[in-house]
Design an enzyme around this catalytic site. Structure first.
Site, PDB file in Angstrom:
ATOM      1  N   SER A   1       0.858  -1.157   0.001  1.00  0.00           N
ATOM      2  CA  SER A   1       0.048  -0.075  -0.142  1.00  0.00           C
ATOM      3  C   SER A   1       0.778   1.263   0.216  1.00  0.00           C
ATOM      4  O   SER A   1       1.601   1.482  -0.893  1.00  0.00           O
ATOM      5  CB  SER A   1      -0.892   0.229   1.197  1.00  0.00           C
ATOM      6  OG  SER A   1      -1.937   0.831   1.134  1.00  0.00           O
TER       7      SER A   1
ATOM      8  N   ASP B   1      -9.889  -4.061  -5.771  1.00  0.00           N
ATOM      9  CA  ASP B   1      -9.147  -3.033  -5.201  1.00  0.00           C
ATOM     10  C   ASP B   1      -9.293  -1.833  -6.023  1.00  0.00           C
ATOM     11  O   ASP B   1      -8.798  -1.576  -7.290  1.00  0.00           O
ATOM     12  CB  ASP B   1      -7.534  -3.433  -4.997  1.00  0.00           C
ATOM     13  CG  ASP B   1      -6.888  -2.078  -4.190  1.00  0.00           C
ATOM     14  OD1 ASP B   1      -7.489  -1.062  -3.789  1.00  0.00           O
ATOM     15  OD2 ASP B   1      -5.602  -2.582  -3.878  1.00  0.00           O
TER      16      ASP B   1
ATOM     17  N   HIS C   1      -8.205  -4.559  -1.375  1.00  0.00           N
ATOM     18  CA  HIS C   1      -6.892  -3.560  -0.866  1.00  0.00           C
ATOM     19  C   HIS C   1      -6.738  -4.228   0.388  1.00  0.00           C
ATOM     20  O   HIS C   1      -7.505  -4.604   1.301  1.00  0.00           O
ATOM     21  CB  HIS C   1      -7.200  -2.300  -0.793  1.00  0.00           C
ATOM     22  CG  HIS C   1      -5.980  -1.459  -0.608  1.00  0.00           C
ATOM     23  ND1 HIS C   1      -5.167  -1.144  -1.675  1.00  0.00           N
ATOM     24  CD2 HIS C   1      -5.578  -0.957   0.616  1.00  0.00           C
ATOM     25  CE1 HIS C   1      -4.236  -0.657  -1.234  1.00  0.00           C
ATOM     26  NE2 HIS C   1      -4.208  -0.401   0.256  1.00  0.00           N
TER      27      HIS C   1
END
Length: 306
Positions: free
Chosen positions: A153, A250, A280
């Protein structure tokens, strides 16, 4: 394919998000409460707390040695958390698993967080520790072969930026591994199809991107800056080979896959691996699901390990 049934079940059981502005201290405390006790974590040969003394300051690092050996390749890992969440503890399991799977020694970086630390403090810490690992290769028993950089991320943002270290004459990085990276912090909903297709119901929602990154922007990060949005760099030539892992559900999926495609177009090597039914954060939160735990074996194969 719809969201994985196990992920959907967990999301359905979560309480509704509280109204009002996000509170970093409260959210960090909640994260820490979910950390697995030390005696229940994946065992490794050694886990050491160290301090990297760098031009950026003293940065805490946690070094994971998978097995006893004279030397190891190294993987430097940056945790995610929208630049204001996450810690060495909350992402401890993500550091342990690739160490065990690849046989590399993993150096996890406890970089400074927004909003307390203004941009580019966290990035500076990550970049400084990356260079510190090479400079202290003897102390870390580095075998002088593999030096990979990885992140999930927002940690993937930092990993992608750090992978450009060759611009500064640092040519030791051999691989970059980006787990569902955030690479374009211009959060216009129409910039990528995945931001509309996966806007709601999969955990991270498109409408939440701006609020979650507001602390980073408020600390001075400009989405137009390639140091903030790595995909905005005009020349992606000369980068180390990349493994870009994305989740089918995501909203950040398409920017990661575009980044890999642009590396190829610039003459580099990049592999995209899209995980079906994944939203995600699936490496952090759902790697206990067998098909998602496979990401660590895939990381190992990409690195040319076992």
């Amino acid at each position: 394919m719809p969201l994985h049934s196990e992920i959907a079940k967990v999301l359905a059981a979560l309480p509704p998000a509280p109204h009002g502005p996000l509170d970093p201290a409260t959210m960090r405390a909640a994260e820490e409460q979910d950390v697995v006790p030390a005696d229940e974590r994946l065992p490794l040969h050694a886990v050491e707390e160290m301090t990297a003394r760098t031009p950026s300051g003293e940065v805490p690092v946690r070094v994971y040695t998978p097995a006893e050996a004279d030397s190891h390749g190294l993987l430097v890992y940056f945790h995610g958390g929208a630049f204001f969440l996450g810690s060495l503890d909350t992402h401890d399991h993500i550091a342990r698993s690739p160490a065990a799977e690849t046989g590399l020694k993993v150096v996890s970086v406890g970089y400074r967080l927004a909003p307390e630390a203004a941009f580019p403090a966290g990035l500076d810490d990550c970049y400084a520790v990356l260079r510190w690992t090479a400079e202290h290769g003897e102390t870390l028993a580095w075998d002088r072969t593999t030096l990979a950089v990885a992140g999930d991320s927002s940690g993937g943002t930092y990993a992608a930026v750090a992978a450009r270290a060759h611009d500064d004459g640092f040519h030791h990085i051999t691989h970059q591994i980006l787990y569902y990276p955030s690479l374009d912090l211009d959060f216009d909903t129409d910039r990528y199809p995945s931001r509309r297709e996966d806007a709601v119901g999969h955990g991270l929602e498109t409408a939440g991107l701006k609020p979650f990154n507001a602390f980073y922007f408020g600390s001075g990060a400009d989405p137009a800056d390639p140091l903030v949005s790595p995909i905005k760099r005009t020349d992606l030539g000369g980068l180390p080979p990349a493994l870009v892992v994305t989740g089918e559900c995501d909203p950040l999926r398409d920017e990661g896959e575009l980044y890999a495609r642009r590396i190829w177009e610039a003459g580099g090597k990049a592999t995209v691996s899209r995980y079906a039914g994944a939203g995600h954060g699936f490496v952090q939160h759902f790697s206990w699901i067998p098909e998602y735990h496979q990401v660590f074996a895939e990381t190992s194969a990409f690195l040319g390990r076992r």
